[in-house]
Design a protein around this motif. Structure first.
Motif, PDB file in Angstrom:
ATOM      1  N   MET B 205       0.850  -1.198   0.000  1.00 45.56           N
ATOM      2  CA  MET B 205       0.000   0.000   0.000  1.00 45.56           C
ATOM      3  C   MET B 205       0.892   1.257   0.000  1.00 45.56           C
ATOM      4  SD  MET B 205      -3.177  -0.564   0.023  1.00 45.56           S
ATOM      5  CE  MET B 205      -3.617  -2.013   0.865  1.00 45.56           C
ATOM      6  N   ALA B 209       1.810   3.969  -2.955  1.00 47.08           N
ATOM      7  CA  ALA B 209       1.678   5.405  -2.688  1.00 47.08           C
ATOM      8  C   ALA B 209       2.982   6.134  -2.980  1.00 47.08           C
ATOM      9  CB  ALA B 209       1.255   5.631  -1.246  1.00 47.08           C
ATOM     10  N   ALA B 214       3.454  10.127  -3.198  1.00 48.83           N
ATOM     11  CA  ALA B 214       2.927  10.635  -1.931  1.00 48.83           C
ATOM     12  C   ALA B 214       4.046  10.769  -0.898  1.00 48.83           C
ATOM     13  CB  ALA B 214       1.840   9.710  -1.413  1.00 48.83           C
ATOM     14  N   SER B 215       4.122  11.944  -0.266  1.00 46.37           N
ATOM     15  CA  SER B 215       5.126  12.179   0.768  1.00 46.37           C
ATOM     16  C   SER B 215       4.761  11.369   2.017  1.00 46.37           C
ATOM     17  CB  SER B 215       5.130  13.663   1.130  1.00 46.37           C
ATOM     18  OG  SER B 215       3.871  13.996   1.690  1.00 46.37           O
ATOM     19  N   ARG B 218       1.642  12.686   3.570  1.00 45.09           N
ATOM     20  CA  ARG B 218       0.437  12.339   2.821  1.00 45.09           C
ATOM     21  C   ARG B 218       0.111  10.857   2.973  1.00 45.09           C
ATOM     22  NH1 ARG B 218      -3.010  14.253  -1.099  1.00 45.09           N
ATOM     23  NH2 ARG B 218      -3.504  12.825  -2.799  1.00 45.09           N
ATOM     24  N   ARG B 222      -3.428   9.857   4.348  1.00 52.96           N
ATOM     25  CA  ARG B 222      -4.352   9.255   3.391  1.00 52.96           C
ATOM     26  C   ARG B 222      -4.384   7.733   3.443  1.00 52.96           C
ATOM     27  NH1 ARG B 222      -6.100  12.473  -0.750  1.00 52.96           N
ATOM     28  NH2 ARG B 222      -7.490  10.713  -1.070  1.00 52.96           N
ATOM     29  N   ILE B 223      -3.356   7.143   4.046  1.00 55.51           N
ATOM     30  CA  ILE B 223      -3.336   5.680   4.070  1.00 55.51           C
ATOM     31  C   ILE B 223      -3.318   5.147   5.499  1.00 55.51           C
ATOM     32  CG2 ILE B 223      -2.021   3.631   3.396  1.00 55.51           C
ATOM     33  CD1 ILE B 223      -1.218   5.233   0.913  1.00 55.51           C
ATOM     34  N   PRO B 226      -6.600   6.388   7.754  1.00 56.19           N
ATOM     35  CA  PRO B 226      -7.864   5.728   7.384  1.00 56.19           C
ATOM     36  C   PRO B 226      -7.848   4.224   7.634  1.00 56.19           C
ATOM     37  CG  PRO B 226      -7.115   7.165   5.609  1.00 56.19           C
ATOM     38  CD  PRO B 226      -6.023   7.133   6.616  1.00 56.19           C
ATOM     39  N   LEU B 227      -6.735   3.562   7.315  1.00 59.65           N
ATOM     40  CA  LEU B 227      -6.703   2.112   7.480  1.00 59.65           C
ATOM     41  C   LEU B 227      -6.605   1.728   8.955  1.00 59.65           C
ATOM     42  CD1 LEU B 227      -4.548   0.903   4.459  1.00 59.65           C
ATOM     43  CD2 LEU B 227      -7.012   0.959   4.741  1.00 59.65           C
TER      44      LEU B 227
END
Lengths: 356, 314
Positions: B205, B209, B214-215, B218, B222-223, B226-227
């Motif tokens: 994942m 990303a 994605a930094s 981020r 974003r990962i 949420p997960l």
């Protein structure tokens, strides 16, 4: 203009453990290259090194003649499709496709245009608002491919992308990926352990074993002129038959019979070699050099062809024989085996092939 | 054998007959016997006292004389005539609102550090978990009092850099915050759960990303978050309930008074004072039931909010 990739003496070590041992490889612009080999051969590691997900211990990775060893994954212009698909489970299909574009700061209208175009191409427009868990395996695979397409990368990497699909879907997706390559024309590298996938999709196959390149070539080059016993055995199904032989003049002795092979043999008489014959090159009766008689141990009727497992006289291993069409053979039959000498392969004791 | 293969409706018909009931008891008797300690404990030590306290909350009861039924007077008094009820509620709410987010943030930060595949992880995990085992004990509360006393370790460290620290625990402006710090220090249990949750997030994942550019920030927003949201939710509910029930640290550090100037008068501490200081068991029971209701409301709000921020992958 498609992208050229070059590996120069690339190595990967984990502590004292060498995974990739000095690989030199050139991937031509726009080629569909398949890395194939048994598990643990380093094919996925090599792919991940090109992607920038693994560091390169030694050697150089050049993309369009620019050294990329220390360039971040995101800056290499690469998109990758993972075996697990690696879809973000909490995002809709739309968001999954848009994530990379949004990260790169594209305006919303452009993101939307690209996502919808990719969805259209891959026929997933109807699922854009669904979460990945509400999709079938094949649909997830399409989303994963879509995610790589939207970013318009220089290079596509595929890490065993079809291994989680059922056989029928695998064939279908194989065709679609090939068509996608034809349409886009990008440089693509595809990792698989399935030699059928490799043969059907590749412009160029790289056979790997133990972190080394065994042979690079087109599918038919690998089939017709394997550089060594490993490649000969790995490419082709059923596997090539191997038999120990000794040289005798300009032929070899096999089970007390002299077999004239299409090779100019220079080795001293009595030198041990390995004879390799593909199952589809052995015939029952007819023309060609004799391989002696054998007893049929097993018959596999595939409809379009018939596979026999035949044990030759003497204490030799059973040979696989593929005959065209439907044959009336039965277990226990004795059959005379013949081979076209020009289609025999000979290998030195170190495994390397004797060239014609 | 025949009995085991009966269909469900047939088995239900059989159960109606008394001889079958006896047979069922004989068959399952050993099971009930094994269940007995738990059943006894639950009915006699948990459900029984809970229901008794519900009744007592409507009475005037001093432990020595018979409880006298007074209707809802205890509850009325609480909201109309008892400034300490409001004060203790305020202290507790402040404590919950400060300590829970801080503790969870700290626990998540440590879990993320530990999740970076370091060597000797089990050792670090155990060391970081240790304060949670000790944290609610009397000994640690005593230690805390020493640390934050006017001549304690914290002030001598501050003195090294030229700052003259206040007497943290005897200053009403700071005393509650020392308890918040003590609570944050006990981050081990949510940290272990966060760590388990982080390990469930597939590494590909993050790889996908990072290929997407994605930094780390981020990727976290974003990962990871949420997960991890189901785990965050679980920890949030558990820690909120724990924080509402906090008692020992305030009791030890304030010497049971909730002082200075009620600044550490936790709700449970006030309840304790009413029950065992003034023997107002009826009133204390009413306080306890109000706490139950408040915790239930907070928990219900948490559950209702999940559809906006918790991701369930089922």
């Amino acid at each position: 203009m498609a992208t050229r990739i070059e590996l120069k003496r690339v190595e990967k070590r984990y502590g004292a453990f060498d995974v990739i041992r000095g690989i030199d490889l050139e991937i031509k612009p726009g080629a569909f290259t398949v890395f194939v080999g048994p598990s643990g051969c380093g094919k996925s590691t090599l792919l991940r090194m090109i992607a920038g997900l693994e560091t390169i211990s030694d050697g150089d990775l050049l993309i369009d003649d620019e050294r990329m060893n220390d360039v971040a994954a995101a800056k290499r212009g690469i998109a990758m499709v993972f075996q697990s698909y690696a879809l973000y489970p909490h995002m809709s299909v739309y968001k999954n496709l848009a994530f990379g574009l949004e990260t790169a700061g594209y305006p919303r209208a452009e993101v939307d245009r690209r996502v919808r175009a990719a969805a259209e191409t891959l026929q997933i427009t109807d699922y854009l608002q669904r979460k990945p868990r509400a999709l079938s395996g094949g649909q997830r695979q399409r989303v994963a491919i879509g995610r790589s397409i939207v970013r318009d990368p220089r290079i596509f990497l595929f890490d065993e992308p079809l291994s989680n699909l059922d056989a029928e879907l695998r064939v279908q997706m194989r065709v679609e990926i090939s068509k996608m390559h034809e349409r886009l024309g990008n440089t693509m590298i595809y990792v698989t352990h399935d030699q059928v996938e490799a043969m059907t999709m590749a412009d160029q196959i790289v056979v790997l074993r133990g972190g080394k390149v065994m042979q690079v070539g087109s599918p038919l080059e690998l089939y017709n002129a394997p550089a060594n016993e490993f490649v000969a055995g790995f490419i082709g199904s059923p596997k090539m038959n191997f038999m120990p032989v000794k040289t005798e003049g300009d032929g070899v002795m096999l089970a007390g019979q002299r077999l004239q092979v299409g090779h100019a043999l220079t080795a001293a008489p009595g030198t041990p070699l390995t004879l390799g014959i593909r199952p589809e090159h052995i015939s029952v009766g007819g023309e060609g050099a004799s391989l002696g008689d054998g007893r049929v141990e097993l018959v596999e009727h595939l409809g379009g062809s018939t596979v026999l497992h035949v044990r030759p006289a003497g204490d030799r291993n059973a040979l696989a024989v593929v005959l065209p069409g439907q044959q009336p053979c039965r277990t226990g039959d004795t059959v005379p085996m013949r081979v076209d000498p020009a289609k025999c392969h000979l290998f030195n004791p170190d495994g390397s092939a004797l060239r014609h | 054998m025949a009995e085991q293969t009966l269909s469900r409706p047939a088995a239900a018909r059989m159960r109606a007959s008394p001889s079958r009931l006896g047979a069922a008891m004989r068959r399952n008797g050993a099971g009930y016997l094994f269940l007995a300690p738990w059943l006894l404990g639950f009915f006699l030590l948990t459900l029984g006292p809970a229901l008794a306290s519900l009744y007592l909350s409507f009475t005037d009861f001093d432990l020595l004389t018979t409880p006298e039924f007074i209707g809802a007077q205890n509850y009325v008094r609480m909201v109309t005539q008892d400034p300490k009820f409001a004060a203790s509620m305020k202290v507790t709410l402040l404590y919950v609102l400060l300590s829970v987010p801080l503790k969870l943030a700290f626990a998540l930060a440590v879990a993320m550090l530990l999740n970076r595949g370091m060597q000797g992880l089990p050792v670090y995990r155990a060391i970081f978990y240790l304060p949670s085992l000790l944290g609610t004990s009397v000994a640690i509360a005593v230690l805390w009092r020493q640390l934050f006393a006017s001549d304690g370790l914290v002030n001598s460290l501050l003195a090294q850099i030229g700052i003259e620290g206040p007497s943290w625990i005897s200053n009403p402006n700071y005393s509650l915050y020392t308890l918040v710090v003590l609570s944050v220090w006990q981050f081990g249990s949510p940290m272990i759960i966060f760590l388990a949750g982080l390990r469930q997030i597939p590494t590909d994942m993050y790889e996908a990303a990072s290929l997407d550019g994605a930094s780390p920030t981020r990727q976290f927003l974003r990962i990871t978050l949420p997960l991890l949201s189901p785990v965050v939710f679980f920890n949030l509910v558990i820690q909120t309930i724990e924080a509402f029930k906090a008692f020992t640290p305030a009791f030890i550090i304030s010497g049971g008074s909730g002082g200075p100037i009620n600044s550490t008068l936790f709700y449970t501490l006030y309840l304790y004072q009413e029950a065992f200081g003034y023997f107002r068991m009826g009133y204390a029971s009413a306080l306890a039931w109000v706490l139950v209701i408040i915790i239930a409301i907070f928990t219900a709000i948490s559950f209702l909010s999940t559809k906006y921020w918790v991701h369930h992958d089922d």
